[in-house]
Design an enzyme around this catalytic site. Structure first.
Site, short mmCIF file in Angstrom:
data_model
loop_
_atom_site.label_atom_id
_atom_site.label_comp_id
_atom_site.label_asym_id
_atom_site.label_seq_id
_atom_site.Cartn_x
_atom_site.Cartn_y
_atom_site.Cartn_z
N ARG A 1 -22.12 11.58 0.06
CA ARG A 1 -22.25 10.78 0.93
C ARG A 1 -22.72 9.20 0.44
O ARG A 1 -22.36 7.99 0.83
CB ARG A 1 -21.94 10.89 2.69
CG ARG A 1 -21.30 9.52 3.64
CD ARG A 1 -21.54 10.23 4.76
NE ARG A 1 -21.95 11.21 5.28
CZ ARG A 1 -23.44 10.64 5.74
NH1 ARG A 1 -23.84 10.44 5.68
NH2 ARG A 1 -24.10 11.67 6.45
N ASP B 1 -11.92 -11.88 0.47
CA ASP B 1 -10.34 -10.35 -0.22
C ASP B 1 -9.81 -11.77 -1.52
O ASP B 1 -9.41 -11.94 -0.75
CB ASP B 1 -9.57 -11.09 1.43
CG ASP B 1 -8.54 -9.39 0.88
OD1 ASP B 1 -8.88 -8.53 -0.43
OD2 ASP B 1 -7.83 -8.77 1.75
N TYR C 1 -4.29 -10.96 6.24
CA TYR C 1 -3.70 -9.27 6.11
C TYR C 1 -3.77 -8.85 7.51
O TYR C 1 -4.24 -8.92 8.07
CB TYR C 1 -4.21 -8.43 5.11
CG TYR C 1 -3.58 -7.28 5.22
CD1 TYR C 1 -2.46 -6.74 4.58
CD2 TYR C 1 -5.03 -6.16 5.20
CE1 TYR C 1 -2.10 -5.75 4.48
CE2 TYR C 1 -4.52 -5.47 5.43
CZ TYR C 1 -3.05 -4.56 5.31
OH TYR C 1 -2.64 -3.60 4.72
N LYS D 1 -4.18 -1.98 -4.69
CA LYS D 1 -3.34 -2.99 -5.29
C LYS D 1 -3.60 -3.04 -6.83
O LYS D 1 -3.64 -2.26 -7.81
CB LYS D 1 -3.64 -4.32 -4.85
CG LYS D 1 -3.84 -3.75 -3.40
CD LYS D 1 -2.59 -3.48 -2.48
CE LYS D 1 -2.60 -2.52 -1.60
NZ LYS D 1 -2.89 -3.56 -0.28
#
Lengths: 377, 432
Positions: A46, A170, A98, A195
């Protein structure tokens, strides 16, 4: 300076020093023996994992930042960036942000005392007018989703810096290949790497990059403390996808331009939103701040019925949410990507119910056009 | 498996409460049935498989988690749906899957599996145990107050102390083995009690049923981190807890090969809220890791039995060692809270903490162990040793740590499934 295409292949994810393997191994492991290995570099996956670290180094290099961070999704990256702020802070965000970010702002961090103002970020004066004494950050998306509106990122980032705001861009639609927001002063770049970066619609991943050491240590802390990290297998798939980013983007945006031009001539199409078209209001601005126009376009049909007919009849593009894959994806913002935004707000901003969004993949553009024109002729 | 009544789709108890229905798998026996050793009997569950009612032991259900979920091919193992998005059959239509962050078929099998094993309403898989905890904490808001176990996992302490406090969440860290302390910490703004039992690393026991009773009286959620025992040994939701959390990285996955977290909710209301947060904050577990976790769970019963018997043998051996001052293991007859533990759990797990008589012994032990690895984490098939005060619990202020007993002489052992004799032999040559 090494060409971008070369950097995509020859980077920190390149050769494994121990074996010479031409690619980073998938370290499918949770913990590391503290008596063996490089001292303190890795103790728990982690906090740090070698496969994830390779991806993080690659995106930092491509975006020109000091550190990169890989998250379990684009929204996990956005959530971590939003949690840099604290109770009482105010943020500025685009009206057509978004849907997932909209949801986090209005129903997520709002519970924790972080307020927001939505503005049209293509209007610099409107952005400046939205500042309050407690404004601490600004979120930007350019070109925007789904209307491909272009905001003046350099001007806004410079203004944000003057006002002491943290600017978060973004960069999902453009990728570092076409646009590098850190270079014109953005503080943090976030990606839904699902994406164009991963590019194959086969992985959910998010990335954040910063050029500021202080913000890097805050993001590092939050990534580890909140735990929304990307697994080694998905990190490796994202690295694999990035290798072909340039060739995919080149091909997809060339096709997107052809399709946009053809749609613009179609009488049943009321409007085409693609910044690569010279008549697009953001065309000149995007040319100054980016090296291309991307592979996403949206268009408004003459009626809602026709939009629905198109979505029902097309054979090649998948009717689905998401974008940026090798396969073309047709989506309906009103019920998919922007469903979290109330209808009235959506309509006010021009996201009509006759609007469809096309993410152009690697199929032959002529095939895609013929497929759509069979309905739109 | 025993085929049951084909007609009844619900099983009611004499009071008219539903014990089993077709949608959910609810266990028949009360969690307080004890066997002759004073331990819980592993309950049988009633499942409905293809319209038939089937009785199954918990260990059978564990072995069959994710079995044959793919109706198209009959594949015994669940497919890895390595996909981001799903093609819609038509506008306004959905296969039930739209986008993997929201729902993924591989993750769904895992989530339904853990919900069934814990006896909950719905399960949620996250990218780490901390992501599960963070998402659950996001249920609350500015101004709320929580009560948390004082010697909680360092990561939980960190996120509460360093992240959520800056959003106006306040937390009282108290000894949850004391009902009196819990009662005293309740304020008008208190919304939940966060419990670990046994605690990490000192193995303190909290009385889940009693805490639930107290919490109900004040309308508080009870959240139990069940990482150490897993549903094989302890099922807090059956005792009325509202949410169970797991670092699935540990015993559930069991092989130290992935980082993952799980949450299971008891009520539909909490399920809906947590589903929203899982999707909104996006810290979901990837399909490949979901598959690895399913794979790990299949051997959970076997592994837990072995961890349990090995740890018991190691704890007994440590207890008589001249350089060991104290051994923390709930299976030892002198362990505080053992009676409560035996009432609410069916085993002791594989975690032991022990205090040596001289801090100088610690670095020597950590570098001398051979079979046992010096590494963070726990719950893997391999034995691991850690030094809590500088590793897992480093984020807790030193003064507080010392007060709880997490000092520079304390070591934590995650006893693996190697031969107990070899583990003891390794410790024997290292603790000298």
């Amino acid at each position: 300076m090494t060409d971008f295409a070369t950097k995509l292949i020859h980077n920190q994810g390149g050769i494994d020093p121990a074996t010479g393997a031409v690619g980073v191994p998938i370290y499918q492991v949770s913990t590391f023996d503290q008596n063996v290995g490089n001292g303190d570099e890795y103790d728990y996956s982690r906090s740090g994992n070698p496969t994830r670290a390779a991806l993080e180094a690659i995106i930092a290099e491509l975006e020109g930042g000091v550190a990169g961070f890989a998250f379990a999704s684009g929204m996990a990256a956005v959530s971590a960036a939003l949690l840099i702020f604290e109770q009482g802070d105010h943020l500025i965000a685009p009206k057509d942000v978004y849907g997932g970010t909209y949801r986090m702002l209005t129903r997520g961090v709002s519970k924790w005392g972080i307020s927001h103002t939505f503005v049209d970020t293509t209007d610099l004066e409107a952005v400046k007018a939205a500042i309050k004494p407690n404004t601490k950050g600004i979120i930007l998306e350019s070109p925007s989703n789904p209307l491909l509106k272009v905001s003046d990122l350099p001007a806004i980032c410079v203004w944000a810096k003057e006002k002491g705001l943290i600017s978060i861009v973004d960069n999902t639609f453009m990728t570092p290949y076409l646009q590098a927001p850190l270079q014109f002063g953005a503080d943090i770049v976030v990606h839904s790497a699902t994406k164009f970066l991963a590019g194959h619609s086969d992985v959910i991943a998010g990335l954040a990059v910063t050029a500021d050491k202080g913000l890097a240590s805050q993001l590092k802390f939050l990534q580890n403390a909140l735990g929304g990290v990307l697994g080694p297998q998905d990190s490796w798939l994202t690295i694999r996808g990035i290798k072909t980013l340039k060739v995919r983007m080149d091909q997809s945006q060339a096709s997107a331009l052809k399709i946009a031009q053809a749609l613009a001539k179609c009488p049943k199409v009321k409007a085409v939103h693609y910044p690569g078209l010279p008549e697009h209001p953001g065309h000149e601005l995007l040319k100054q701040q980016a090296n291309g126009f991307g592979a996403v376009l949206s268009f408004e049909l003459e009626s809602v019925e026709l939009a629905k007919e198109l979505m029902a009849k097309v054979k090649i593009p998948a009717l689905a949410v998401s974008l940026g894959g090798v396969e073309s994806i047709l989506s309906y913002p009103a019920t998919m990507s922007h469903a979290a935004i109330p209808a009235a707000v959506r309509h006010e901003f021009g996201i009509s119910d006759a609007l469809v969004r096309l993410s152009v993949g690697l199929e032959d553009p002529q095939d895609l056009l013929e497929d759509m024109m069979a309905v739109l002729k | 498996m025993t085929p049951g009544n084909r007609l009844n789709r619900k099983v009611l108890n004499p009071a008219g409460e539903i014990l089993a229905d077709e949608r959910k798998c609810v266990r028949l026996v009360s969690p307080f049935h004890l066997n002759e050793r004073g331990l819980l009997i592993l309950p049988k569950k009633i499942l409905f498989i293809d319209g038939r009612m089937v009785f199954m032991q918990l260990s059978s259900q564990i072995a069959q988690v994710g079995l044959c979920t793919d109706k198209k091919t009959g594949a015994i193992s669940t497919p890895i749906y390595q996909t981001a998005t799903f093609r819609h059959p038509g506008l306004g239509q959905s296969t039930g899957y739209d986008y993997t962050r929201s729902k993924n078929p591989t993750r769904q099998v895992l989530e339904e599996g853990i919900a069934s094993l814990e006896g909950g309403h719905a399960g949620f898989a996250f990218s780490s145990g901390m992501a599960a905890i963070t998402s659950v904490l996001m249920l609350y808001e500015s101004g709320d107050h929580l009560i948390a176990v004082a010697d909680c996992y360092g990561g939980t302490y960190r996120v509460l102390d360093k992240v959520f406090t800056k959003f106006g969440l306040s937390v009282s860290f108290i000894d949850t083995s004391s009902l009196y302390e819990i009662q005293a910490a309740i304020r008008p703004a208190t919304k939940a009690i966060l419990v670990e039992t046994p605690t990490n690393p000192l193995m303190k026991i909290a009385d889940i049923a009693a805490i639930v009773k107290l919490a109900r009286a004040h309308n508080l959620h009870v959240i139990v981190d069940n990482t150490f025992l897993t549903p094989y040994f302890q099922r807090p939701l059956e005792m009325g807890a509202d949410i169970v959390l797991h670092s699935g990285t540990k015993y559930l996955a069991g092989h130290s090969d992935l980082v993952c977290g799980l949450a299971v909710t008891r009520t539909a209301e909490l399920s809906e809220k947590l589903a929203f947060l899982q999707n909104a904050t996006g810290a979901v577990l990837g399909p490949s890791d979901c598959w690895l976790l399913l794979r790990g769970i299949k051997t959970l019963a076997l592994r837990m039995e072995r961890h349990n018997s090995n740890a018991t043998a190691v704890a007994l051996w440590l207890q008589q060692h001249p350089h060991v001052q104290h051994v923390y293991f709930p299976g030892l007859s002198n362990h505080p809270g053992k009676e409560i533990h035996d009432r609410q759990a069916a085993g002791y797990g594989g975690m032991i903490a022990f205090e040596v008589d001289d801090p100088a012994l610690v670095p020597r032990i950590l570098s001398q162990v051979n079979l046992i690895q010096f590494a963070e984490s726990l719950g893997g098939v391999e034995s691991l040793i850690t030094f809590p005060s500088v590793q897992t619990h480093a984020d807790i202020p030193a003064a507080l740590r010392e007060k709880f007993g997490i000092n520079d002489k304390l070591l934590r052992l995650s006893v693996g499934i190697e031969a107990a004799e070899d583990i003891i032999e390794d410790l024997k040559q290292a603790i000298r």
